[in-house]
Design a protein around this motif. Sequence first.
Motif, PDB file in Angstrom:
ATOM      1  N   TYR A 131       0.823  -1.212   0.000  1.00  0.00           N
ATOM      2  CA  TYR A 131       0.000   0.000   0.000  1.00  0.00           C
ATOM      3  C   TYR A 131       0.855   1.260   0.000  1.00  0.00           C
ATOM      4  O   TYR A 131       2.039   1.240   0.333  1.00  0.00           O
ATOM      5  N   ALA A 133       0.533   5.293   1.608  1.00  0.00           N
ATOM      6  CA  ALA A 133      -0.211   6.110   2.564  1.00  0.00           C
ATOM      7  C   ALA A 133       0.462   7.469   2.696  1.00  0.00           C
ATOM      8  O   ALA A 133       1.688   7.574   2.704  1.00  0.00           O
ATOM      9  N   ARG A 134      -0.371   8.499   2.803  1.00  0.00           N
ATOM     10  CA  ARG A 134       0.103   9.858   3.077  1.00  0.00           C
ATOM     11  C   ARG A 134      -0.966  10.572   3.892  1.00  0.00           C
ATOM     12  O   ARG A 134      -2.159  10.342   3.710  1.00  0.00           O
ATOM     13  N   ILE A 137      -3.755   8.589   5.375  1.00  0.00           N
ATOM     14  CA  ILE A 137      -4.740   7.925   4.516  1.00  0.00           C
ATOM     15  C   ILE A 137      -4.025   6.879   3.665  1.00  0.00           C
ATOM     16  O   ILE A 137      -3.092   7.197   2.921  1.00  0.00           O
ATOM     17  N   ARG A 138      -4.461   5.642   3.759  1.00  0.00           N
ATOM     18  CA  ARG A 138      -3.936   4.564   2.914  1.00  0.00           C
ATOM     19  C   ARG A 138      -4.739   4.611   1.610  1.00  0.00           C
ATOM     20  O   ARG A 138      -5.740   3.931   1.443  1.00  0.00           O
ATOM     21  N   GLU A 141      -4.279   0.401  -1.947  1.00  0.00           N
ATOM     22  CA  GLU A 141      -3.902  -0.867  -1.314  1.00  0.00           C
ATOM     23  C   GLU A 141      -4.161  -1.999  -2.298  1.00  0.00           C
ATOM     24  O   GLU A 141      -5.211  -2.040  -2.955  1.00  0.00           O
ATOM     25  N   SER A 204      -8.836  10.490  -1.016  1.00  0.00           N
ATOM     26  CA  SER A 204      -7.863  11.379  -0.387  1.00  0.00           C
ATOM     27  C   SER A 204      -7.884  12.702  -1.137  1.00  0.00           C
ATOM     28  O   SER A 204      -7.729  12.712  -2.367  1.00  0.00           O
TER      29      SER A 204
END
Length: 271
Positions: A131, A133-134, A137-138, A141, A204
């Motif tokens: 995955y 993520a930043r 927030i993933r 995935e 996101s």
Amino acid sequence: MARVRYGARTEAETAAARAASTRLPDIWSTGVVAVWESDPDVVAAVLPPPLKPTSRPLVRVNISKVELPGYPLGAGSFAVAAAHDGVEGWYPLVMPMTHERALIGGREVFGEPKKLGEVVVERDGPDVRAYFARHGIRFVEVRGTVDGVLPLPEPARKTDFYFKFLPAVDGSGFDADPVLVHCERNERLRGLERVTGEVVLRESPYAPVADLPVRRLLGITLGEKTGDQRGRVAERVDGRALLPYIHQRYDDPRQILDAPPEPSQGSARWS
């Protein structure tokens, strides 16, 4: 006076550093790659001119763990299929990296849209999870189960397209004409397995990849690969045409004012 390390280097030192960079050993990575067909109108909408859509609205995500000497690197790419001047390749929208060194070099030299983030590849027996993520927030995935070994493909050359530019000091336009870069990669694999699983895209505001839904999943693989890359400036581009797209490179705070998808569309899963 003792050596001042921020001082100017001699021509010999500069030449030695350049020569050393051309003698790097093979650097292998273990990565998950997923490819799917998405909405053709959306794929076309994210391509700055002069890039054009290909015959198929493909999206590819590559999530890798790179065995760099001294420290591992998490590296990834979320890209759409694109074409320019008779060459078909990939236009990355976001390239998460776990280390600043990889981020800065790619952005400054090639114009890659790299950002610091979490990049994770995990395997537990046949089970695989990877995955990006930043900001907590993933947003991408890929997960599934390894269910077979695939034959190794022949070494292949692949092209990525990047736009290299410098935003203007006064905040309006660019300081110089942007350039379109063709980055050619020669890749070879020493292991490849098929994965049966799913791709999950989460909403996101800073990485809105959920706008590129999985209409038809074409495949997921887990592989070990190495390669090299060379870039060249293909052409200088019209800054006025590129300007509406440069928010792709940054965490533009204005993006949080965009209306998010309906709750039922905020996460998409496909197997």
